[in-house]
Design an enzyme around this catalytic site. Sequence first.
Site, short mmCIF file in Angstrom:
data_model
loop_
_atom_site.label_atom_id
_atom_site.label_comp_id
_atom_site.label_asym_id
_atom_site.label_seq_id
_atom_site.Cartn_x
_atom_site.Cartn_y
_atom_site.Cartn_z
N THR A 28 0.87 -1.18 0.00
CA THR A 28 0.00 0.00 0.00
C THR A 28 0.90 1.22 0.00
O THR A 28 1.66 1.43 0.94
CB THR A 28 -0.88 -0.01 1.25
OG1 THR A 28 -1.58 -1.26 1.28
CG2 THR A 28 -1.87 1.13 1.24
N ALA B 80 -19.61 -2.94 16.43
CA ALA B 80 -19.10 -1.93 17.39
C ALA B 80 -18.15 -2.61 18.37
O ALA B 80 -18.26 -3.81 18.65
CB ALA B 80 -20.27 -1.30 18.14
N ASN C 62 -9.81 0.99 2.10
CA ASN C 62 -9.49 0.84 3.53
C ASN C 62 -10.09 1.97 4.34
O ASN C 62 -10.63 1.76 5.43
CB ASN C 62 -7.98 0.78 3.72
CG ASN C 62 -7.46 -0.64 3.63
OD1 ASN C 62 -8.21 -1.56 3.27
ND2 ASN C 62 -6.19 -0.84 3.94
N CYS D 54 -2.87 -1.81 8.81
CA CYS D 54 -3.40 -1.12 7.63
C CYS D 54 -4.31 0.05 7.92
O CYS D 54 -3.98 1.19 7.60
CB CYS D 54 -4.09 -2.13 6.74
SG CYS D 54 -2.94 -3.33 6.11
C1 UDX Z 1 2.14 -5.16 3.90
C2 UDX Z 1 2.29 -4.10 2.84
O1 UDX Z 1 3.59 -4.08 2.38
C3 UDX Z 1 1.91 -2.76 3.44
O2 UDX Z 1 2.00 -1.75 2.48
C4 UDX Z 1 0.50 -2.89 3.85
O3 UDX Z 1 -0.02 -1.65 4.21
C5 UDX Z 1 0.44 -3.88 5.00
O4 UDX Z 1 0.86 -5.14 4.53
P1 UDX Z 1 3.28 -6.32 5.72
O5 UDX Z 1 3.47 -7.48 4.78
O6 UDX Z 1 2.24 -6.44 6.76
O7 UDX Z 1 3.05 -4.99 4.87
O8 UDX Z 1 4.67 -5.96 6.40
P2 UDX Z 1 5.61 -6.97 7.14
O9 UDX Z 1 4.86 -8.12 7.64
O10 UDX Z 1 6.39 -6.13 8.07
O11 UDX Z 1 6.56 -7.50 5.97
C6 UDX Z 1 7.46 -6.65 5.31
C7 UDX Z 1 8.69 -7.50 4.97
O12 UDX Z 1 9.51 -6.77 4.08
C8 UDX Z 1 9.54 -7.82 6.21
O13 UDX Z 1 9.77 -9.20 6.28
C9 UDX Z 1 10.83 -7.06 5.96
O14 UDX Z 1 11.97 -7.73 6.46
C10 UDX Z 1 10.87 -6.98 4.46
N1 UDX Z 1 11.67 -5.88 3.91
C11 UDX Z 1 11.50 -4.62 4.39
C12 UDX Z 1 12.59 -6.16 2.88
O15 UDX Z 1 12.73 -7.31 2.50
N2 UDX Z 1 13.31 -5.15 2.37
C13 UDX Z 1 13.18 -3.87 2.82
O16 UDX Z 1 13.88 -2.99 2.33
C14 UDX Z 1 12.26 -3.60 3.86
C1 UDX Z 2 -7.71 -4.73 6.47
C2 UDX Z 2 -8.59 -4.74 5.23
O1 UDX Z 2 -9.79 -5.43 5.53
C3 UDX Z 2 -7.86 -5.44 4.09
O2 UDX Z 2 -8.65 -5.37 2.92
C4 UDX Z 2 -6.54 -4.73 3.85
O3 UDX Z 2 -5.83 -5.36 2.81
C5 UDX Z 2 -5.72 -4.75 5.10
O4 UDX Z 2 -6.44 -4.13 6.17
P1 UDX Z 2 -7.01 -6.35 8.39
O5 UDX Z 2 -6.47 -5.10 8.97
O6 UDX Z 2 -6.14 -7.53 8.31
O7 UDX Z 2 -7.53 -6.05 6.88
O8 UDX Z 2 -8.28 -6.80 9.25
P2 UDX Z 2 -9.85 -6.49 9.26
O9 UDX Z 2 -10.52 -7.77 9.44
O10 UDX Z 2 -10.25 -5.63 8.11
O11 UDX Z 2 -10.02 -5.65 10.64
C6 UDX Z 2 -9.34 -4.45 10.78
C7 UDX Z 2 -9.64 -3.91 12.18
O12 UDX Z 2 -11.00 -3.46 12.25
C8 UDX Z 2 -9.47 -4.92 13.31
O13 UDX Z 2 -8.85 -4.29 14.41
C9 UDX Z 2 -10.90 -5.31 13.67
O14 UDX Z 2 -11.00 -5.66 15.05
C10 UDX Z 2 -11.65 -4.03 13.38
N1 UDX Z 2 -13.05 -4.21 13.03
C11 UDX Z 2 -13.36 -4.89 11.89
C12 UDX Z 2 -14.03 -3.65 13.82
O15 UDX Z 2 -13.72 -3.05 14.85
N2 UDX Z 2 -15.33 -3.78 13.46
C13 UDX Z 2 -15.70 -4.45 12.32
O16 UDX Z 2 -16.89 -4.55 12.05
C14 UDX Z 2 -14.68 -5.03 11.53
#
Ligand code: UDX
Ligand code: UDX
Length: 476
Positions: A122, A252, A208, A260
């Site tokens: 993202t 709620a 989102n 995210c």
């Molecule tokens: C992802 C998306 O990248 C982010 O934009 C979105 O908003 C949330 O989900 P996420 O996969 O959750 O992020 O991040 P994380 O679980 O921290 O994984 C990122 C990985 O990239 C880590 O394993 C880190 O070591 C690696 N990384 C980071 C690289 O390999 N190179 C870099 O330069 C920086």
């Molecule tokens: C979210 C988006 O759903 C996904 O599409 C995007 O790629 C990454 O971010 P995620 O953050 O993994 O996914 O979880 P999600 O199930 O969407 O819940 C996000 C947060 O909202 C959690 O903390 C959850 O507890 C909260 N939530 C969700 C509420 O409080 N109420 C709801 O009805 C739904």
Amino acid sequence: MGQICVVGAGHVGLVTGACFADLGNQVTCLDINSEKIERLQKGILPIYEPGLEELVRRNLQAGRLSFTTDYCQAVEPSDFVFIAVDTPSGTHGETEMRFIRSAAEMVGRYVGDGTIIVNKSTVPIGTGDLVAQIIQRVNGHEPFAVVSNPEFLREGSAVSDFMHPDRIVLGSSNREAANAVARLHSAFECPIIVTDLRTAEMIKYASNAFLATRISFINEIAAICDELGADIKVVARGMGLDKRIGPAYLDAGLGYGGSCFPKDVQALSHMAAAHGRRPQLLRAVMDINRDQRRLIVHRLRQLFGSLEGRQIGLLGLSFKPNTDDMREAASLEVTALLIQEGAKIRAYDPEAIEVARPLMRDVTMCSDPYQVAQGADALIIVTEWNEFKQLNLLKVKSLLNYPDLIDGRNIFEPQAMQDLGFVYYGIGRGQKPLAPIAEAVSESVHVKANMASKGPSTKARPPQIPPGGSLGEDRA
Ligand code: UDX
Ligand code: UDX
């Protein structure tokens, strides 16, 4: 099919790589964290995500999936290079871009003729152009293309979400490149939107931000329900049956967390403000979400007045069920607020304890929910793990010093809990809050009950709260 490299073997990159491998592609996942890569090469995952371990191991054994820290080995032979490094929030709410920049620099060195770079992370609107500029600077003589392909994976169901997408979003100035990425997704029977880079990047943020807005909306309605005696769970059901509204994201509770929603709403708001717009609604969404965590302190002060020395039990630490991810988890803020009030915290989570432990050094981690309840003055449901929904509640009540349960995710029903003898609070269940905080300190339930019993707070059973009533009138 194609030779795919995924840069960043995290929550998104690992799921993306394993799923593309399972679809028959040859995939190399690359990460700068060598320890993570060494464990992945043995089929040991750094994260808990249902179904992912089996997927990784199966494709490792089939030779379709491999892991490396070597950019040249990973990028050079690849037709597609997915960038899935993390894009955390910066100090002022902007997106931290250094990982994207370094990944683009490194990829740029090894792109081959016609490599397609796919932004999965993202990223702020316009990042696709930035990635292209970086690669052009590093390796101008090789033709390449950049495509935005945002992910819509929910943690806890990421594999299922990848394999059953509602839609595929692709953005690029190079139509052929976008079509090539679309063919990678030909196994899925869903609409594929092909547009420009900025529009694809905006679809992710707007999606989102809208989901987060629904959550803050229902939490605001819940606060009004508490004042006016309505039950938010029935309100949400009544709303959700309207096809124009739908039932999702109307639960709620303590608000949204995760890697995210908090980051993306803040980033979008920051982008708007940086371009002279006033993101009033996005700011309100963030304000409401912040205040949800404070509800717990408000309720506990109403029950005990001062929280100094009180033992408070938390059930659930991860930001949502079925994950061990603690990023922006409500439990972090709830714990900090309660410790600020002098409370002692005990907690349990089915999966996140080891991830939470270094983040919550003052918290006593317990091995099960009943150990949390043992000697606690109140119990808080913070994350709605299924195993909390079938607890032996009479046993829980017998272990608590007071039968106080604050249900931060509305997993129980008020009447049933009150019938069991609990002083039960949900979020928006129509239980009018007591006096404002200042009065609550002197008017608190248990302080007055202790005064009446003239003894130290033993297990004095406070009066039952009539449904929708408040404790004030019973305290005479
Ligand atoms: C992802 C998306 O990248 C982010 O934009 C979105 O908003 C949330 O989900 P996420 O996969 O959750 O992020 O991040 P994380 O679980 O921290 O994984 C990122 C990985 O990239 C880590 O394993 C880190 O070591 C690696 N990384 C980071 C690289 O390999 N190179 C870099 O330069 C920086
Ligand atoms: C979210 C988006 O759903 C996904 O599409 C995007 O790629 C990454 O971010 P995620 O953050 O993994 O996914 O979880 P999600 O199930 O969407 O819940 C996000 C947060 O909202 C959690 O903390 C959850 O507890 C909260 N939530 C969700 C509420 O409080 N109420 C709801 O009805 C739904």
